[in-house]
Scaffold this motif. Sequence first.
Motif, PDB file in Angstrom:
ATOM      1  N   GLU A   1      -3.972   9.812   2.472  1.00  0.00           N
ATOM      2  CA  GLU A   1      -4.118   8.629   2.608  1.00  0.00           C
ATOM      3  C   GLU A   1      -3.182   7.603   3.652  1.00  0.00           C
ATOM      4  OE1 GLU A   1      -6.114   5.454  -0.370  1.00  0.00           O
ATOM      5  OE2 GLU A   1      -6.889   7.890   0.647  1.00  0.00           O
ATOM      6  N   MET A   2      -1.601   8.271   3.218  1.00  0.00           N
ATOM      7  CA  MET A   2      -1.194   7.559   4.520  1.00  0.00           C
ATOM      8  C   MET A   2      -1.474   7.752   6.039  1.00  0.00           C
ATOM      9  SD  MET A   2       1.929   6.290   3.659  1.00  0.00           S
ATOM     10  CE  MET A   2       2.651   6.005   4.439  1.00  0.00           C
TER      11      MET A   2
ATOM     12  N   GLU B   1       1.799   6.010   8.624  1.00  0.00           N
ATOM     13  CA  GLU B   1       2.677   7.028   9.475  1.00  0.00           C
ATOM     14  C   GLU B   1       3.087   6.036  10.026  1.00  0.00           C
ATOM     15  OE1 GLU B   1      -0.031   9.202  10.124  1.00  0.00           O
ATOM     16  OE2 GLU B   1      -0.148  10.428   9.042  1.00  0.00           O
ATOM     17  N   ALA B   2       4.729   5.607   9.824  1.00  0.00           N
ATOM     18  CA  ALA B   2       5.918   6.079  10.787  1.00  0.00           C
ATOM     19  C   ALA B   2       5.246   6.641  12.473  1.00  0.00           C
ATOM     20  CB  ALA B   2       6.993   6.787  10.475  1.00  0.00           C
TER      21      ALA B   2
ATOM     22  N   MET C   1       0.818  -1.359  -0.230  1.00  0.00           N
ATOM     23  CA  MET C   1       0.408   0.342   0.067  1.00  0.00           C
ATOM     24  C   MET C   1       0.664   1.467   0.219  1.00  0.00           C
ATOM     25  SD  MET C   1      -3.314  -1.050   2.315  1.00  0.00           S
ATOM     26  CE  MET C   1      -2.604  -1.393   3.735  1.00  0.00           C
ATOM     27  N   LYS C   2       1.916   1.774   0.833  1.00  0.00           N
ATOM     28  CA  LYS C   2       2.720   2.946   0.820  1.00  0.00           C
ATOM     29  C   LYS C   2       3.457   2.475  -0.440  1.00  0.00           C
ATOM     30  CE  LYS C   2       4.888   2.355   5.721  1.00  0.00           C
ATOM     31  NZ  LYS C   2       5.127   1.908   6.314  1.00  0.00           N
ATOM     32  N   LYS C   3       3.633   1.463  -1.177  1.00  0.00           N
ATOM     33  CA  LYS C   3       4.368   1.288  -2.792  1.00  0.00           C
ATOM     34  C   LYS C   3       3.282   1.907  -3.387  1.00  0.00           C
ATOM     35  CE  LYS C   3       6.458  -1.372  -6.150  1.00  0.00           C
ATOM     36  NZ  LYS C   3       6.638  -2.674  -6.793  1.00  0.00           N
ATOM     37  N   ASP C   4       1.942   1.720  -3.670  1.00  0.00           N
ATOM     38  CA  ASP C   4       1.072   2.438  -4.841  1.00  0.00           C
ATOM     39  C   ASP C   4       0.492   4.163  -4.248  1.00  0.00           C
ATOM     40  OD1 ASP C   4       0.552  -0.398  -5.565  1.00  0.00           O
ATOM     41  OD2 ASP C   4      -1.023  -0.427  -4.104  1.00  0.00           O
ATOM     42  N   ILE C   5       0.824   4.212  -2.793  1.00  0.00           N
ATOM     43  CA  ILE C   5       0.660   5.666  -2.013  1.00  0.00           C
ATOM     44  C   ILE C   5       1.860   6.256  -3.194  1.00  0.00           C
ATOM     45  CG2 ILE C   5       0.923   7.240  -0.648  1.00  0.00           C
ATOM     46  CD1 ILE C   5      -0.921   4.937   1.089  1.00  0.00           C
ATOM     47  N   GLN C   6       2.750   6.211  -3.377  1.00  0.00           N
ATOM     48  CA  GLN C   6       4.032   6.501  -3.579  1.00  0.00           C
ATOM     49  C   GLN C   6       4.345   6.319  -5.618  1.00  0.00           C
ATOM     50  OE1 GLN C   6       7.172   3.796  -2.150  1.00  0.00           O
ATOM     51  NE2 GLN C   6       7.465   4.853   0.032  1.00  0.00           N
ATOM     52  N   ASN C   7       3.532   5.571  -5.318  1.00  0.00           N
ATOM     53  CA  ASN C   7       3.098   5.931  -7.624  1.00  0.00           C
ATOM     54  C   ASN C   7       1.878   6.258  -8.026  1.00  0.00           C
ATOM     55  OD1 ASN C   7       5.794   4.181  -7.732  1.00  0.00           O
ATOM     56  ND2 ASN C   7       5.284   2.804  -7.339  1.00  0.00           N
ATOM     57  N   THR C   8       1.148   7.495  -6.814  1.00  0.00           N
ATOM     58  CA  THR C   8      -0.003   8.156  -7.359  1.00  0.00           C
ATOM     59  C   THR C   8       0.229   8.770  -8.595  1.00  0.00           C
ATOM     60  OG1 THR C   8      -0.155   8.548  -5.298  1.00  0.00           O
ATOM     61  CG2 THR C   8      -1.419  10.087  -6.248  1.00  0.00           C
ATOM     62  N   LYS C   9      -0.507   8.364  -9.269  1.00  0.00           N
ATOM     63  CA  LYS C   9      -0.930   8.729 -10.161  1.00  0.00           C
ATOM     64  C   LYS C   9      -1.885   9.859 -10.691  1.00  0.00           C
ATOM     65  CE  LYS C   9       1.997   5.310 -12.825  1.00  0.00           C
ATOM     66  NZ  LYS C   9       2.084   4.659 -11.538  1.00  0.00           N
TER      67      LYS C   9
END
Length: 270
Positions: free
Chosen positions: A260-261, A267-268, A139-147
């Motif tokens: 979203e995080m 979130e960390a 999910m973090k990866k998906d958010i980081q790759n937001t289109k």
Amino acid sequence: MQYSGKYDPNLVKAILTLSFQDKRTYKETAEILHISEKTVGRHVRHAKQAGFDIADLQLSAPELAAKLQPKRFLKDSGVLRRAESKQKFLTKKYLAESCMRYSSGRYNYAECYRHYLAENADKKHFCATYFKQYMKDQMKKDIQNTKFFSIPWNEGDVLSLAGFVGENFRLYLSRILERFSDVQNGIDSCMKLLNFMHGNKALYEFAETCLASNPSLAFFPLAVLWKKLLLQSKHVSRSRWDKNFFDYVENRKKEYQQSEMKRLGLEAKK
């Protein structure tokens, strides 16, 4: 030599030998091994990040691959294999589906895990802790790759971005939005046009000129302006880009990613 795949230990060693020992370029290495330059670059960059030393080429292919990619490869009785690939079930597709279930808000982690255990019951499965971590990482990866169209655009966004084009264009899109019975459909249609223009000032000027010189066009359907812009885009030889457009999109993307995080509890911890 025939290789079994892009992670074949013999291929890894051949790439590193040609690149580091023989000083071949990515293109030369790719041509010699009949693979893509992308595959060559991936292995070379990873080797550098993993602390590769040219002396490591004295190792056997399985030993070298296991040293550089311990999480991907495991040594078992002298045979190299993809870590967990044969032991436990969790395909990329299934992981993506689990993340979508959780992101929708209709399932919690425990429910996603129960679904996972019921899938391919004849295979071994990861424990709940690992499964949850895999979901979080994905999910973090998906958010980081937001289109562009992952961002929840609103009417204010449409009018703000349209304002960068010009006042005539902003007024035109505001009228377009009023015509849609479904507001979100109107926003989506306008954002598709704005994304097509994508900060291109040559198209900005063309749209403004069209609307200013032909007042009746301001009351035409969006498809009419779409057609004119498509034709004009084929004749644009040099483009000038609008920094305001890209800054606005980047800021909205960051806002969305942060929300979203927080919403998904990714979130960390402080």
